[in-house]
Design an enzyme around this catalytic site. Structure first.
Site, PDB file in Angstrom:
ATOM      1  N   LYS A  48      28.805  16.828   4.079  1.00 50.13           N
ATOM      2  CA  LYS A  48      28.977  15.370   4.164  1.00 50.13           C
ATOM      3  C   LYS A  48      28.500  14.605   2.932  1.00 50.13           C
ATOM      4  O   LYS A  48      28.229  13.410   2.992  1.00 50.13           O
ATOM      5  CB  LYS A  48      28.336  14.769   5.426  1.00 50.13           C
ATOM      6  CG  LYS A  48      28.601  15.488   6.718  1.00 50.13           C
ATOM      7  CD  LYS A  48      30.020  15.917   6.896  1.00 50.13           C
ATOM      8  CE  LYS A  48      30.986  14.778   7.035  1.00 50.13           C
ATOM      9  NZ  LYS A  48      32.385  15.296   7.012  1.00 50.13           N
ATOM     10  N   HIS A 103      28.820  25.391   0.930  1.00 53.99           N
ATOM     11  CA  HIS A 103      27.677  24.594   1.393  1.00 53.99           C
ATOM     12  C   HIS A 103      26.413  25.458   1.437  1.00 53.99           C
ATOM     13  O   HIS A 103      25.387  25.022   1.941  1.00 53.99           O
ATOM     14  CB  HIS A 103      27.920  24.107   2.828  1.00 53.99           C
ATOM     15  CG  HIS A 103      28.941  23.024   2.978  1.00 53.99           C
ATOM     16  ND1 HIS A 103      29.036  21.946   2.134  1.00 53.99           N
ATOM     17  CD2 HIS A 103      29.884  22.824   3.933  1.00 53.99           C
ATOM     18  CE1 HIS A 103      30.021  21.156   2.563  1.00 53.99           C
ATOM     19  NE2 HIS A 103      30.538  21.656   3.633  1.00 53.99           N
ATOM     20  N   SER A 133      27.103  10.189   8.365  1.00 56.07           N
ATOM     21  CA  SER A 133      28.415  10.806   8.227  1.00 56.07           C
ATOM     22  C   SER A 133      28.507  12.045   9.128  1.00 56.07           C
ATOM     23  O   SER A 133      29.483  12.228   9.852  1.00 56.07           O
ATOM     24  CB  SER A 133      28.641  11.178   6.764  1.00 56.07           C
ATOM     25  OG  SER A 133      29.920  11.709   6.578  1.00 56.07           O
TER      26      SER A 133
HETATM   27  P1  A3P Z   1      31.569   8.916   5.406  1.00 52.43           P
HETATM   28  O1  A3P Z   1      31.547   9.657   6.709  1.00 52.43           O
HETATM   29  O2  A3P Z   1      30.271   8.226   5.094  1.00 52.43           O
HETATM   30  O3  A3P Z   1      32.740   7.992   5.285  1.00 52.43           O
HETATM   31  P2  A3P Z   1      32.441  15.923   2.819  1.00 52.43           P
HETATM   32  O4  A3P Z   1      33.729  16.008   2.113  1.00 52.43           O
HETATM   33  O5  A3P Z   1      31.320  16.596   2.092  1.00 52.43           O
HETATM   34  O6  A3P Z   1      32.561  16.378   4.236  1.00 52.43           O
HETATM   35  O7  A3P Z   1      31.998  14.402   2.823  1.00 52.43           O
HETATM   36  C1  A3P Z   1      32.643  13.468   3.655  1.00 52.43           C
HETATM   37  C2  A3P Z   1      32.220  12.084   3.245  1.00 52.43           C
HETATM   38  O8  A3P Z   1      32.777  11.762   1.958  1.00 52.43           O
HETATM   39  C3  A3P Z   1      32.738  11.030   4.223  1.00 52.43           C
HETATM   40  O9  A3P Z   1      31.735  10.002   4.244  1.00 52.43           O
HETATM   41  C4  A3P Z   1      34.013  10.592   3.523  1.00 52.43           C
HETATM   42  O10 A3P Z   1      34.501   9.338   3.935  1.00 52.43           O
HETATM   43  C5  A3P Z   1      33.541  10.555   2.063  1.00 52.43           C
HETATM   44  N1  A3P Z   1      34.665  10.575   1.116  1.00 52.43           N
HETATM   45  C6  A3P Z   1      35.690  11.439   1.082  1.00 52.43           C
HETATM   46  N2  A3P Z   1      36.555  11.108   0.101  1.00 52.43           N
HETATM   47  C7  A3P Z   1      36.064  10.006  -0.506  1.00 52.43           C
HETATM   48  C8  A3P Z   1      36.506   9.197  -1.590  1.00 52.43           C
HETATM   49  N3  A3P Z   1      37.647   9.434  -2.231  1.00 52.43           N
HETATM   50  N4  A3P Z   1      35.732   8.139  -1.953  1.00 52.43           N
HETATM   51  C9  A3P Z   1      34.593   7.877  -1.304  1.00 52.43           C
HETATM   52  N5  A3P Z   1      34.122   8.609  -0.256  1.00 52.43           N
HETATM   53  C10 A3P Z   1      34.849   9.663   0.138  1.00 52.43           C
END
Ligand code: A3P
Length: 283
Positions: A48, A103, A133
């Site tokens: 996340k 991860h 998140s």
């Molecule tokens: P939120 O749940 O706070 O919106 P991961 O890819 O490690 O699982 O992380 C997911 C988080 O990254 C989510 O956060 C998601 O919305 C955010 N995220 C993914 N793509 C993004 C982007 N292009 N710009 C900003 N945040 C992004």
């Protein structure tokens, strides 16, 4: 096995893994036997923290902003996971230079990496936002978790009883690499495409960089279905697995009470005392 919410977990070397997604013998195989090559690049994050965002950016840098690849090939085939069975075998047979994601905490990472010149890009994100998140990610699914309330999830997060264990240990251990030339530390709050290009030895023209930014924006990624879990896992309830939720720094402020934030801060200060990471830098 033990349950968090509704999901079964197994422990491997002190780290809890959701049993529906991972297998003990694969985690062990990737640490002990998987061979990382000098020309590989690995995206490493605590869950996340913006993993999928960085995968998209790195892929777009490789194609100089051309979106064809990211729009036709799923994320996990462009940058397969080291720690899952199908993708590990995909990686073993893949020609280089390979891009891959993980991860894994430092002590479970493939041993071969530490004898290689392969590059690691590590993303750090404000752990309060990581927590929020993760909370919403697990909320409507029995795949990884189904926390009853934010309060109980905060307690578990602070103890490391969440997928991939303690954020504090993950971050602290990986940051021990920060002086190495083959390690790039990025923050979700300050994602710098130019720094990534430099690290990867890629030179992009300004208009190519603009395309990278355009196609890796939150909105563009939300519209690109190639990251969507539903195209592979038809067997699980994925209704609640929203990867693209809000995509902003500081959403924790809408969810934490003052007391929860103070308690979090206290634990952060204790656990991160020996690092130079400050919560203020991540907001
Ligand atoms: P939120 O749940 O706070 O919106 P991961 O890819 O490690 O699982 O992380 C997911 C988080 O990254 C989510 O956060 C998601 O919305 C955010 N995220 C993914 N793509 C993004 C982007 N292009 N710009 C900003 N945040 C992004």
């Amino acid at each position: 096995k033990q349950f968090f919410g509704m999901s079964a977990y197994f422990w491997f070397e002190g780290i809890p893994f959701p049993a529906m997604l991972y297998k003990r013998e694969i985690i062990k195989e990737s640490r002990d036997k998987f061979v990382i090559r000098d020309e590989d690049t690995v995206i490493v994050t605590y869950p996340k923290s913006g993993t999928n965002w960085l995968i998209e950016i790195v892929c777009l840098i490789q194609t100089k902003g051309n979106p064809k690849w990211i729009q036709s090939v799923p994320t996990w085939e462009r940058s397969p996971w080291i720690e899952t069975k199908k993708e590990l075998s995909m990686l073993i047979n893949m020609e280089g230079p390979r891009l891959m994601s993980s991860h894994l905490p430092f002590h479970l990472f493939p041993k071969s990496f530490f004898r290689s010149k392969a590059k690691v890009i590590y993303v750090i994100r404000n752990p309060r936002d990581v927590l929020v998140s993760g909370y919403f990610f697990g909320r409507n699914t029995n795949l990884i978790d189904n926390p009853e309330s934010l309060g109980t999830y905060i307690e578990r997060f602070l103890k490391g009883n969440v997928p991939y264990g303690s954020w504090f240990e993950h971050t602290r251990d990986w940051l021990s690499m920060r002086k190495n030339d083959n390690f790039l530390l990025l923050s979700y709050e300050d994602m710098k495409e130019v720094t990534i290009c430099d690290f990867l030895g890629k030179k992009l023209e300004p208009d190519e960089l603009d395309l990278v930014l355009k196609y890796s924006s939150f909105q563009a990624m939300k519209e690109n279905k190639m990251y969507n879990f539903s195209i592979i896992r038809k067997d699980v309830n994925i209704n609640g697995l929203v990867l693209m939720r809000k995509g902003v720094p500081g959403d924790w402020k809408n969810h934490f009470t003052v007391a929860q934030a103070e308690n979090f801060d206290k634990v952060f200060q204790e656990k991160m005392a020996e690092t130079s990471v400050l919560l203020e830098d991540l907001s």
